[in-house]
Motif scaffolding. Structure first.
Motif, PDB file in Angstrom:
ATOM      1  N   TYR A 161       0.833  -1.211   0.000  1.00  0.00           N
ATOM      2  CA  TYR A 161       0.000   0.000   0.000  1.00  0.00           C
ATOM      3  C   TYR A 161       0.865   1.258   0.000  1.00  0.00           C
ATOM      4  O   TYR A 161       0.514   2.251  -0.650  1.00  0.00           O
ATOM      5  CB  TYR A 161      -0.946   0.032   1.205  1.00  0.00           C
ATOM      6  CG  TYR A 161      -1.774   1.294   1.190  1.00  0.00           C
ATOM      7  CD1 TYR A 161      -2.910   1.377   0.392  1.00  0.00           C
ATOM      8  CD2 TYR A 161      -1.373   2.430   1.892  1.00  0.00           C
ATOM      9  CE1 TYR A 161      -3.640   2.554   0.313  1.00  0.00           C
ATOM     10  CE2 TYR A 161      -2.095   3.608   1.818  1.00  0.00           C
ATOM     11  CZ  TYR A 161      -3.232   3.652   1.030  1.00  0.00           C
ATOM     12  OH  TYR A 161      -3.937   4.822   0.935  1.00  0.00           O
ATOM     13  N   TYR A 162       1.967   1.241   0.732  1.00  0.00           N
ATOM     14  CA  TYR A 162       2.841   2.421   0.809  1.00  0.00           C
ATOM     15  C   TYR A 162       3.243   2.886  -0.589  1.00  0.00           C
ATOM     16  O   TYR A 162       3.112   4.066  -0.939  1.00  0.00           O
ATOM     17  CB  TYR A 162       4.082   2.090   1.637  1.00  0.00           C
ATOM     18  CG  TYR A 162       5.064   3.222   1.782  1.00  0.00           C
ATOM     19  CD1 TYR A 162       4.975   4.112   2.850  1.00  0.00           C
ATOM     20  CD2 TYR A 162       6.083   3.414   0.848  1.00  0.00           C
ATOM     21  CE1 TYR A 162       5.877   5.160   2.979  1.00  0.00           C
ATOM     22  CE2 TYR A 162       6.982   4.460   0.969  1.00  0.00           C
ATOM     23  CZ  TYR A 162       6.879   5.319   2.038  1.00  0.00           C
ATOM     24  OH  TYR A 162       7.770   6.366   2.155  1.00  0.00           O
ATOM     25  N   PHE A 163       3.712   1.958  -1.418  1.00  0.00           N
ATOM     26  CA  PHE A 163       4.156   2.329  -2.761  1.00  0.00           C
ATOM     27  C   PHE A 163       2.962   2.645  -3.670  1.00  0.00           C
ATOM     28  O   PHE A 163       3.050   3.534  -4.527  1.00  0.00           O
ATOM     29  CB  PHE A 163       5.011   1.218  -3.363  1.00  0.00           C
ATOM     30  CG  PHE A 163       6.383   1.143  -2.769  1.00  0.00           C
ATOM     31  CD1 PHE A 163       7.349   2.075  -3.107  1.00  0.00           C
ATOM     32  CD2 PHE A 163       6.721   0.153  -1.853  1.00  0.00           C
ATOM     33  CE1 PHE A 163       8.621   2.036  -2.553  1.00  0.00           C
ATOM     34  CE2 PHE A 163       7.985   0.091  -1.298  1.00  0.00           C
ATOM     35  CZ  PHE A 163       8.944   1.039  -1.647  1.00  0.00           C
ATOM     36  N   LEU A 164       1.851   1.943  -3.471  1.00  0.00           N
ATOM     37  CA  LEU A 164       0.655   2.255  -4.259  1.00  0.00           C
ATOM     38  C   LEU A 164       0.174   3.675  -3.986  1.00  0.00           C
ATOM     39  O   LEU A 164      -0.278   4.372  -4.899  1.00  0.00           O
ATOM     40  CB  LEU A 164      -0.465   1.254  -3.945  1.00  0.00           C
ATOM     41  CG  LEU A 164      -0.357  -0.137  -4.578  1.00  0.00           C
ATOM     42  CD1 LEU A 164      -1.465  -1.043  -4.070  1.00  0.00           C
ATOM     43  CD2 LEU A 164      -0.399  -0.055  -6.101  1.00  0.00           C
ATOM     44  N   HIS A 165       0.282   4.097  -2.732  1.00  0.00           N
ATOM     45  CA  HIS A 165      -0.194   5.442  -2.391  1.00  0.00           C
ATOM     46  C   HIS A 165       0.545   6.501  -3.192  1.00  0.00           C
ATOM     47  O   HIS A 165      -0.077   7.401  -3.781  1.00  0.00           O
ATOM     48  CB  HIS A 165      -0.017   5.699  -0.895  1.00  0.00           C
ATOM     49  CG  HIS A 165      -0.398   7.088  -0.489  1.00  0.00           C
ATOM     50  ND1 HIS A 165      -1.678   7.448  -0.140  1.00  0.00           N
ATOM     51  CD2 HIS A 165       0.342   8.250  -0.411  1.00  0.00           C
ATOM     52  CE1 HIS A 165      -1.721   8.734   0.147  1.00  0.00           C
ATOM     53  NE2 HIS A 165      -0.512   9.244  -0.017  1.00  0.00           N
ATOM     54  N   PHE A 166       1.877   6.439  -3.196  1.00  0.00           N
ATOM     55  CA  PHE A 166       2.661   7.483  -3.843  1.00  0.00           C
ATOM     56  C   PHE A 166       2.689   7.357  -5.367  1.00  0.00           C
ATOM     57  O   PHE A 166       2.670   8.367  -6.071  1.00  0.00           O
ATOM     58  CB  PHE A 166       4.090   7.480  -3.299  1.00  0.00           C
ATOM     59  CG  PHE A 166       4.198   7.962  -1.879  1.00  0.00           C
ATOM     60  CD1 PHE A 166       3.962   9.289  -1.558  1.00  0.00           C
ATOM     61  CD2 PHE A 166       4.516   7.083  -0.853  1.00  0.00           C
ATOM     62  CE1 PHE A 166       4.052   9.738  -0.250  1.00  0.00           C
ATOM     63  CE2 PHE A 166       4.610   7.519   0.453  1.00  0.00           C
ATOM     64  CZ  PHE A 166       4.377   8.858   0.765  1.00  0.00           C
ATOM     65  N   LEU A 167       2.748   6.131  -5.857  1.00  0.00           N
ATOM     66  CA  LEU A 167       2.963   5.931  -7.292  1.00  0.00           C
ATOM     67  C   LEU A 167       1.675   5.772  -8.093  1.00  0.00           C
ATOM     68  O   LEU A 167       1.671   5.995  -9.306  1.00  0.00           O
ATOM     69  CB  LEU A 167       3.854   4.709  -7.514  1.00  0.00           C
ATOM     70  CG  LEU A 167       5.233   4.761  -6.835  1.00  0.00           C
ATOM     71  CD1 LEU A 167       6.001   3.476  -7.092  1.00  0.00           C
ATOM     72  CD2 LEU A 167       6.030   5.974  -7.310  1.00  0.00           C
ATOM     73  N   VAL A 168       0.582   5.377  -7.450  1.00  0.00           N
ATOM     74  CA  VAL A 168      -0.665   5.119  -8.172  1.00  0.00           C
ATOM     75  C   VAL A 168      -1.810   5.982  -7.639  1.00  0.00           C
ATOM     76  O   VAL A 168      -2.442   6.746  -8.379  1.00  0.00           O
ATOM     77  CB  VAL A 168      -1.048   3.619  -8.095  1.00  0.00           C
ATOM     78  CG1 VAL A 168      -2.370   3.372  -8.830  1.00  0.00           C
ATOM     79  CG2 VAL A 168       0.061   2.745  -8.673  1.00  0.00           C
TER      80      VAL A 168
END
Length: 429
Positions: free
Chosen positions: A384-391
């Motif tokens: 979720y951490y990377f999904l938040h910033f990148l998506v």
């Protein structure tokens, strides 16, 4: 920030007039933190944490310089020299605890400062350089804190150094030579301790230099504010002194009360008991864990347990851990919404709170043993951490319908009464 209504420095005392003519240091201070620096009138206490971060940095530099006078960067006596500071040096116990807890206080303040920047989109134009320099400061802080954690040369210090420097060994081709170059050998020993001590002493002054650039960059566009609306008229601002020096002074007093309470009543609350055992390369601790401020990123590192095609899991974890911070550099271009403040972005605000909970979960998992269910939770939270910033953030900024913004800062503070509108909007007169 240059405004036509900014007060000009006019020294009245002959000595100050002479000094300002020969070396305009009083003028510089006046324009930087005095009445010559107009600041948005609606800043709340979340804007105190920049000043608090500077205070924490100075505490670390002053206490660190004094501690360095008594510390011996030698693997044979480093642990004993720390005990000597605690037991034999006048006020040595207080200096050591002030430095150790000062690092935690520094990270608390900076984490709040960063998440305030996330919520109010402080990374958006025209303040991209302020944000980029801030992320650079955070990376330097992490390097400095890691090296400082090694210096007591206890069990956690030794094995933390071994684990973290071992991560570089996962890099293909250059990993092993790089790891040996960092350590000065094949394992943490006297050479590594000397290198870490030297860098730990030097890097705070590098941080201070980048902080000066950070403040310099801030004074070009001026401070952001909770509405995200730019300054339009003189009524939108107040002089930094005395309004915000008083407000920052109150915030500093509250901060020092909490800091001193930990320092004098619970100085070991955030430490690890194994670090009061001298380093022993033949005895591995049951649970190797870094300091608490590294836990979210440590959880991301440990979230990778299986190889990804030809990429080893260890290398994937290392790349993900560094990418978790490096992606912050691209926030000014990932978030394309024209509205800055989260107060006027209802969908963005919901996802921001989810991110906040997600980071707290990562922090909890990073301090927990590397076992189930913590590993699985870390994997979900890291995803979720990377999904938040990148998506999520780019999509939300494209589809979100923000709430109406106030015309000006004055209107946001005083309301839509006739006086406020006439003062802030000359066209309405």
């Amino acid at each position: 920030m240059s405004f036509p209504w900014a007060n000009e420095y006019k020294p009245s005392h002959p000595l100050m007039q002479w000094l300002d003519e020969k070396l305009p240091l009083p003028r510089f201070v006046y324009n930087a933190v005095g009445a010559g620096y107009p600041v948005p009138r609606n800043l709340n206490y979340m804007w105190n944490f920049g000043i608090l971060a500077g205070v924490c940095l100075m505490i670390q530099i002053v206490t660190g310089v004094v501690l360095a006078m008594h510390y011996a960067a030698n693997a044979g006596v480093a642990f004993d020299s720390v005990e000597h500071i605690m037991r034999d040096v006048n006020w040595g116990w207080m200096l050591r605890y002030a430095h150790a807890n000062g690092a935690s206080a520094f990270f608390v303040v900076v984490y709040i400062h960063i998440f305030r920047g996330f919520f109010y989109s402080s990374y958006k134009a025209p303040r991209e350089m302020i944000w980029l320099l801030g992320v650079t400061i955070f990376l330097l802080m992490m390097a400095t804190a890691f090296m400082g954690y090694v210096l007591p040369w206890g069990q956690m210090s030794f094995w933390g150094a071994k684990v973290i420097t071992g991560l570089f060994g996962a890099i293909p081709l250059v990993g092993e030579p790089l790891q040996q170059w960092l350590l000065g050998g094949f394992a943490p020993d006297n050479a590594a301790l000397n290198r870490f001590f030297s860098l730990h002493f030097l890097l705070p002054f590098v941080i201070l230099g980048v902080v000066i650039l950070h403040i310099w960059a801030l004074h070009i566009p001026g401070s952001s504010n909770p509405t995200g609306v730019e300054v339009k008229t003189e009524s939108d601002t107040v002089p930094f002194h005395p309004y915000y020096t008083a407000k920052d002074g109150f915030g500093l007093g509250v901060f020092l009360l909490g800091y001193c309470a930990v320092l004098f009543f619970a100085p070991n609350m955030l430490g690890h008991p194994d670090n009061y055992i001298a380093a022993n390369p033949l005895s591995t601790p049951a649970h190797i864990v870094p300091e608490w401020y590294f836990w979210p990123f440590y959880a991301i590192l440990r979230a990778f347990t299986a190889d990804f095609f030809i990429i080893p899991a260890k290398l994937m974890g290392v790349l993900a851990m560094f990418s978790a911070i490096l992606c912050w550099f691209f926030l000014p271009w990932l978030d394309t919404s024209p509205v800055r403040s989260g107060h006027y972005r209802p969908l963005f605000r919901k996802f921001f709170y989810v991110l906040l909970v997600d980071v707290l979960v990562l922090g909890y998992c990073g301090g927990a043993p590397a076992a189930e269910p913590y590993v699985m939770i870390s994997q979900i939270a890291a995803t979720y951490y990377f999904l938040h910033f990148l998506v999520i953030l780019p999509i939300v900024s494209s589809i979100e319908k923000p709430a109406p913004l106030p015309f000006s800062i004055t209107e946001a503070v005083l309301g839509k009464d006739e006086g406020a509108v006439l003062t802030s909007n000359p066209a309405a007169a």
